[in-house]
Design a protein around this motif. Sequence first.
Motif, PDB file in Angstrom:
ATOM      1  N   THR A  28      21.382  58.689  42.937  1.00 57.08           N
ATOM      2  CA  THR A  28      21.903  57.901  41.821  1.00 57.08           C
ATOM      3  C   THR A  28      22.264  58.852  40.697  1.00 57.08           C
ATOM      4  N   VAL A  29      23.529  58.852  40.328  1.00 54.88           N
ATOM      5  CA  VAL A  29      24.038  59.647  39.214  1.00 54.88           C
ATOM      6  C   VAL A  29      24.718  58.670  38.253  1.00 54.88           C
ATOM      7  N   LEU A  30      25.209  59.192  37.134  1.00 54.90           N
ATOM      8  CA  LEU A  30      25.829  58.318  36.139  1.00 54.90           C
ATOM      9  C   LEU A  30      27.319  58.610  35.990  1.00 54.90           C
ATOM     10  N   ALA A  31      28.114  57.538  35.977  1.00 52.00           N
ATOM     11  CA  ALA A  31      29.536  57.649  35.667  1.00 52.00           C
ATOM     12  C   ALA A  31      29.690  57.900  34.169  1.00 52.00           C
ATOM     13  N   ASN A  32      30.903  58.178  33.744  1.00 56.00           N
ATOM     14  CA  ASN A  32      31.150  58.451  32.330  1.00 56.00           C
ATOM     15  C   ASN A  32      30.838  57.278  31.414  1.00 56.00           C
ATOM     16  N   ASP A  33      30.789  56.059  31.966  1.00 57.88           N
ATOM     17  CA  ASP A  33      30.425  54.881  31.165  1.00 57.88           C
ATOM     18  C   ASP A  33      28.941  54.534  31.296  1.00 57.88           C
ATOM     19  N   LEU A  34      28.162  55.451  31.882  1.00 57.79           N
ATOM     20  CA  LEU A  34      26.712  55.328  32.097  1.00 57.79           C
ATOM     21  C   LEU A  34      26.330  54.350  33.198  1.00 57.79           C
ATOM     22  N   ILE A  79      36.561  61.597  46.129  1.00 59.02           N
ATOM     23  CA  ILE A  79      36.094  62.916  45.715  1.00 59.02           C
ATOM     24  C   ILE A  79      35.252  62.761  44.453  1.00 59.02           C
ATOM     25  N   LEU A  80      34.027  63.286  44.536  1.00 58.35           N
ATOM     26  CA  LEU A  80      33.115  63.303  43.392  1.00 58.35           C
ATOM     27  C   LEU A  80      32.886  64.733  42.970  1.00 58.35           C
ATOM     28  N   THR A  81      32.820  64.968  41.682  1.00 61.64           N
ATOM     29  CA  THR A  81      32.318  66.228  41.157  1.00 61.64           C
ATOM     30  C   THR A  81      31.022  65.887  40.449  1.00 61.64           C
ATOM     31  N   VAL A  82      29.946  66.599  40.810  1.00 60.63           N
ATOM     32  CA  VAL A  82      28.623  66.347  40.240  1.00 60.63           C
ATOM     33  C   VAL A  82      28.186  67.563  39.433  1.00 60.63           C
ATOM     34  N   SER A  83      27.731  67.318  38.206  1.00 60.08           N
ATOM     35  CA  SER A  83      27.129  68.365  37.374  1.00 60.08           C
ATOM     36  C   SER A  83      26.030  67.718  36.547  1.00 60.08           C
ATOM     37  N   VAL A  84      25.308  68.520  35.808  1.00 54.62           N
ATOM     38  CA  VAL A  84      24.285  67.951  34.908  1.00 54.62           C
ATOM     39  C   VAL A  84      24.800  67.827  33.479  1.00 54.62           C
ATOM     40  N   ASP A  85      26.102  68.045  33.286  1.00 58.92           N
ATOM     41  CA  ASP A  85      26.675  67.809  31.962  1.00 58.92           C
ATOM     42  C   ASP A  85      26.444  66.349  31.574  1.00 58.92           C
ATOM     43  N   LEU A  86      26.325  66.091  30.282  1.00 61.01           N
ATOM     44  CA  LEU A  86      26.179  64.709  29.823  1.00 61.01           C
ATOM     45  C   LEU A  86      27.445  63.919  30.138  1.00 61.01           C
ATOM     46  N   PHE A  88      29.143  61.904  28.450  1.00 53.97           N
ATOM     47  CA  PHE A  88      30.097  61.899  27.334  1.00 53.97           C
ATOM     48  C   PHE A  88      30.923  63.186  27.329  1.00 53.97           C
ATOM     49  N   ALA A  89      30.268  64.306  27.604  1.00 52.36           N
ATOM     50  CA  ALA A  89      30.963  65.599  27.668  1.00 52.36           C
ATOM     51  C   ALA A  89      31.913  65.624  28.865  1.00 52.36           C
ATOM     52  N   GLN A  90      31.479  65.061  29.986  1.00 50.87           N
ATOM     53  CA  GLN A  90      32.343  65.007  31.164  1.00 50.87           C
ATOM     54  C   GLN A  90      33.600  64.190  30.883  1.00 50.87           C
ATOM     55  N   LYS A  91      33.428  63.052  30.225  1.00 56.86           N
ATOM     56  CA  LYS A  91      34.571  62.189  29.906  1.00 56.86           C
ATOM     57  C   LYS A  91      35.558  62.930  29.002  1.00 56.86           C
ATOM     58  N   ARG A  92      35.039  63.614  28.001  1.00 57.20           N
ATOM     59  CA  ARG A  92      35.891  64.379  27.078  1.00 57.20           C
ATOM     60  C   ARG A  92      36.631  65.483  27.853  1.00 57.20           C
ATOM     61  N   TRP A  93      35.899  66.209  28.724  1.00 57.79           N
ATOM     62  CA  TRP A  93      36.504  67.286  29.500  1.00 57.79           C
ATOM     63  C   TRP A  93      37.599  66.738  30.423  1.00 57.79           C
ATOM     64  N   VAL A 105      30.752  62.887  37.763  1.00 57.37           N
ATOM     65  CA  VAL A 105      29.513  62.146  37.501  1.00 57.37           C
ATOM     66  C   VAL A 105      28.398  63.093  37.078  1.00 57.37           C
ATOM     67  N   SER A 106      27.417  62.523  36.367  1.00 63.13           N
ATOM     68  CA  SER A 106      26.334  63.314  35.795  1.00 63.13           C
ATOM     69  C   SER A 106      25.004  63.088  36.508  1.00 63.13           C
ATOM     70  N   ASP A 107      24.348  64.192  36.820  1.00 62.72           N
ATOM     71  CA  ASP A 107      23.003  64.170  37.410  1.00 62.72           C
ATOM     72  C   ASP A 107      21.960  64.554  36.360  1.00 62.72           C
ATOM     73  N   HIS A 108      22.356  64.460  35.091  1.00 63.16           N
ATOM     74  CA  HIS A 108      21.493  64.891  33.995  1.00 63.16           C
ATOM     75  C   HIS A 108      20.191  64.082  33.909  1.00 63.16           C
ATOM     76  N   ARG A 109      20.274  62.790  34.117  1.00 61.50           N
ATOM     77  CA  ARG A 109      19.128  61.913  33.856  1.00 61.50           C
ATOM     78  C   ARG A 109      17.893  62.292  34.669  1.00 61.50           C
ATOM     79  N   ASP A 110      18.017  62.401  35.992  1.00 66.23           N
ATOM     80  CA  ASP A 110      16.796  62.670  36.770  1.00 66.23           C
ATOM     81  C   ASP A 110      16.987  63.598  37.963  1.00 66.23           C
TER      82      ASP A 110
END
Length: 166
Positions: A28-34, A79-86, A88-93, A105-110
């Motif tokens: 479970t990761v997070l999309a840019n809209d959480l 195609i997914l790109t996974v990083s631990v960036d927040l 919000f930062a991913q959406k901006r990038w 998508v972000s793996d930052h949470r857990d």
Amino acid sequence: MANITFKNNPVTLLGNEVKVGDQAPNFTVLANDLSPVTLDSSKGTVRIISVVPSVDTGVCDAQTRRFNEAAASLEGVSILTVSVDLPFAQKRWCGAAGVDKVQVVSDHRDLSFGEAYGVAIKELRLLARAVFVIDKNDKVVYAEYVSEATNHPDYEAPVEAAKAAL
């Protein structure tokens, strides 16, 4: 476990290495809209999962752009790109980079993805560079753990593996 270095320094990866033929682990990761994104979110499609330490670095930027370009010729492939960036930062990038065919998508949470696929770097709380291809039946058909996290992955092999899995 894969032997990985980050800037030529050995690092410890958390989780288990995923190999070709394995059942792809869920995550479970997070999309840019959480909103949550899981392996099942793209069930029934071939998936390329591109793993990067941070989209804000040169190699990660290039890797994500390359797979975004490849997406144009890969109908039926998610195609997914996974990083631990927040997120919000991913959406901006993504907006600044014009990346719109790859879901970042972000793996930052857990670190759910990082630990499930054995790419979470214990010392840095980043993800090691890797690429996985998962077929429509959730089997891993391609896995590359890049031995030096600042190096590029193979770009052609995962695209060919995805085409072969269609």
